[in-house]
Structure formats: structure tokens, C-alpha cells
Design an enzyme around this catalytic site. Structure first.
Site, PDB file in Angstrom:
ATOM      1  N   LYS A   1       0.843  -1.203   0.000  1.00  0.00           N
ATOM      2  CA  LYS A   1       0.000   0.000   0.000  1.00  0.00           C
ATOM      3  C   LYS A   1       0.879   1.255   0.000  1.00  0.00           C
ATOM      4  CE  LYS A   1      -3.742  -2.290   2.581  1.00  0.00           C
ATOM      5  NZ  LYS A   1      -4.398  -2.467   3.900  1.00  0.00           N
TER       6      LYS A   1
ATOM      7  N   GLN B   1      -3.715  -1.163  10.383  1.00  0.00           N
ATOM      8  CA  GLN B   1      -3.827  -2.472   9.732  1.00  0.00           C
ATOM      9  C   GLN B   1      -4.348  -3.527  10.710  1.00  0.00           C
ATOM     10  OE1 GLN B   1      -3.294  -3.005   6.461  1.00  0.00           O
ATOM     11  NE2 GLN B   1      -3.649  -5.208   6.553  1.00  0.00           N
TER      12      GLN B   1
ATOM     13  N   ASP C   1     -10.378   3.679   5.667  1.00  0.00           N
ATOM     14  CA  ASP C   1     -10.681   2.246   5.734  1.00  0.00           C
ATOM     15  C   ASP C   1     -12.191   1.997   5.830  1.00  0.00           C
ATOM     16  OD1 ASP C   1      -8.897   0.127   5.634  1.00  0.00           O
ATOM     17  OD2 ASP C   1      -8.135   0.489   7.662  1.00  0.00           O
TER      18      ASP C   1
HETATM   19  N1  GUN Z   1      -6.655  -6.272   7.052  1.00  0.00           N
HETATM   20  C1  GUN Z   1      -7.209  -6.948   6.019  1.00  0.00           C
HETATM   21  N2  GUN Z   1      -7.872  -6.112   5.209  1.00  0.00           N
HETATM   22  C2  GUN Z   1      -7.744  -4.868   5.734  1.00  0.00           C
HETATM   23  C3  GUN Z   1      -8.200  -3.581   5.333  1.00  0.00           C
HETATM   24  O1  GUN Z   1      -8.901  -3.393   4.326  1.00  0.00           O
HETATM   25  N3  GUN Z   1      -7.829  -2.557   6.133  1.00  0.00           N
HETATM   26  C4  GUN Z   1      -7.087  -2.730   7.251  1.00  0.00           C
HETATM   27  N4  GUN Z   1      -6.800  -1.670   7.974  1.00  0.00           N
HETATM   28  N5  GUN Z   1      -6.657  -3.905   7.659  1.00  0.00           N
HETATM   29  C5  GUN Z   1      -6.974  -4.971   6.888  1.00  0.00           C
END
Ligand code: GUN
Length: 296
Positions: free
Chosen positions: A54, A98, A121
Site C-alpha cells: 500500500k 492495519q 478504511d
Molecule cells: N486487514 C485486512 N484487510 C484490511 C483492510 O482493508 N484494512 C485494514 N486496515 N486492515 C486490513
């Protein structure tokens, strides 16, 4: 529709990145650099990879990004303090914590602490509520929003379609159902959510025009569970043992791809399907947050 058409998530994500880059450049010409702060707690190997990907893509799009790595033993109060600092730091328009988080940390408390205006998110209760109420002004969670974009941009008919979602998690299954059941253009689906309490999952799947697998069970969806010509979206990422590989493991999705592909009308490869879309939606959300900051 010929059998086994692949939905190219990488190509569609690239289209979205190009659109996001244009918007980021427009902001830059007004003196605003969009910013995204990542927080990773602990050393979960998958999270390391995801946050790394990311951040790399954010940099490619000239989005300012910084990753804060906290020890696995970090107290919740310390994480909340960092979020508070980032909430008032004008350089960052988006904040991403995350998942998964270590045991001592209560995820709902953490996601509620992120400013809803920076919640790229889409996990804050205010944004979850806006989605449920059909208010388009909130942020949508990136993975289900990415699946939705994949379906729209692949011109899969949605209005009136029967959709089965496998899995009822907060990150994918629940918001996916809410997105597709909205009474709007590019939605208006009849949605069934199949989960571990469902009596006969296969019976529901066989009725579906579209099956979205997000339950986290390796190769759960088999060929005899779908209707010929169905659209199959594989959200799963599961590490399983594989004695023939050097590492002793491999990644598989929630769909038994080799047997399902010949029977499906359209199917996402995995990798190269949903994964790149999650990143594309995150960066699109970040630029949207920055656009709002300049408008307000
Ligand atoms: N862990 C798995 N998918 C995601 C997501 O879309 N955002 C975040 N913050 N953590 C994740």
C-alpha cells in the site's frame, strides 16, 4: 459470455490509479499533497507485506505516506495517543490501522478513535452507519468497494441479480451485502449472506448469478456449488501447507479455481483479482479525504 473469462483486477486497479493520480495532481496544483498514515502493530508477516504494498503504491501516486510500526506488546492507550496525534496532523488526510491487531487491543475502540473524516478504511461506526443508511458521503471499506468496482467496470449486470456472499465479517461480508443491496444504480441486488450457521451453503450458491467468496476457508467453493455461467469473485487469501514449494506453504483463495473456472462465466484470478482493487480504493479514498479537506 464464454466460460472462464478472467476479471483482470490488476488492469482495473491500474485504471483507478490513473484516475486517482489525475485528482492528486489537481490537488498538488492547488498546493495540497494528499497524505496517508499507516499504523502497523506487531510483526504479522501478511500485514508487513500488505502495508508495504500500500505504501509503495501511495508513493507512486505522489501521496505522502508514513508507516508507524509499534511493538506487538504496545498498550492500547499508546496506540490511541498516536491516533489522536495523527487525527490533528494536517499533513495526513487518511489514517489506516492495519488489522489484525494484537489481543490486548480492542479493535472497535481503535477504529472508533480514528477521525471519521480520515477513516479511509471505512471502519468507523459513523461511516459504517452511513453505508447502512444509504448515505453516499461516508467512506466505504476498501475491499468490498473494490469488488463493487470490479463488477461495475466488468459490466456484470447487478440490478435484480441474485448475489450470494460467503462470509459475514466486518471487513468484507457485511459491508459487501450493504453495498449491493442499496436501492441505487449499479446495485439493487438480492443478497444472501451465507455463513458458518447456514444449513446448506451449496444450495444457496447454486442459485446465484454472482458468488463472492470471503469466508477464509481454503478452496471452499467447488465447481458443483455454482450454476454454469455464474460470476465468481474470490476474496480469500489463505496460507496452506505445500511440501512441493521451497517455503513449504502456498497461498490459495476461497475458490477451488482450477475446477470452478471452466464452469464460471467470469471469475477473478487470485492473486491478481481483488487484492489490487483494495489498494486502488484505499488511495482513491485518501485523495477524496484530501479533496474534502481543501473544500471545507
Ligand atoms: N486487514 C485486512 N484487510 C484490511 C483492510 O482493508 N484494512 C485494514 N486496515 N486492515 C486490513
Amino acid at each position: 459470455m464464454s466460460a472462464g473469462n478472467l476479471i483482470d483486477g490488476r488492469a482495473i486497479a491500474q485504471q483507478i490509479h490513473s484516475e486517482t493520480a489525475v485528482r492528486a495532481a489537481a490537488l498538488a496544483s492547488r498546493g495540497l499533497l494528499p497524505g496517508l498514515a499507516f499504523i502497523r502493530v506487531g510483526e504479522d508477516p501478511a500485514s508487513q507485506v500488505y502495508v508495504g504494498m500500500k505504501e509503495k503504491k501511495a508513493k507512486e501516486l505522489s501521496i505522502l505516506s508514513t508507516t508507524h510500526v509499534l511493538a506487538a506488546s504496545t498498550a492500547q492507550a499508546e496506540l490511541l495517543q498516536l491516533i489522536d496525534r495523527l487525527n490533528i496532523d494536517a499533513r495526513y488526510h487518511g489514517i489506516l490501522v492495519q488489522a489484525p491487531l494484537p489481543r490486548q487491543i480492542d479493535a472497535p475502540t481503535v477504529y472508533s478513535a480514528v477521525s471519521p473524516a480520515k477513516d479511509v478504511d471505512g471502519f468507523h461506526p459513523l461511516n459504517v452507519g452511513k453505508l447502512m443508511m444509504g448515505d453516499p458521503n461516508g467512506f466505504l471499506p476498501c475491499t468490498p468497494a473494490g469488488v463493487h468496482e470490479l463488477l461495475i467496470r466488468s459490466q456484470i449486470p447487478l440490478d435484480g441479480s441474485e448475489v450470494v456472499i460467503l462470509g459475514r465479517g466486518n471487513i468484507v461480508g457485511k459491508p459487501m451485502a450493504a453495498i449491493l443491496m442499496q436501492k441505487t444504480r449499479h446495485a439493487n441486488c438480492t443478497v444472501t449472506v451465507v455463513h458458518s450457521g447456514t444449513r446448506d451453503a451449496a444450495m444457496h450458491c447454486r442459485r446465484a448469478d454472482i458468488v463472492i467468496a470471503a469466508l477464509g476457508v481454503p478452496e471452499f467453493l467447488k465447481a458443483d456449488m455454482i450454476r454454469p455461467g455464474a460470476v465468481v469473485i474470490d476474496v480469500g487469501v489463505n496460507r496452506v501447507s505445500d511440501p512441493s514449494s521451497k517455503t513449504g506453504t502456498k497461498l490459495v483463495g476461497d475458490v477451488a479455481f482450477a475446477e470452478v473456472q471452466p464452469k464460471a462465466g467470469w471469475i477473478t484470478p487470485n492473486p491478481g483479482g481483488v487484492g489490487p482493487m483494495t489498494i486502488a480504493m484505499l488511495l482513491a479514498n485518501t485523495v477524496r479525504a484530501a479533496e474534502r479537506a481543501i473544500e471545507s
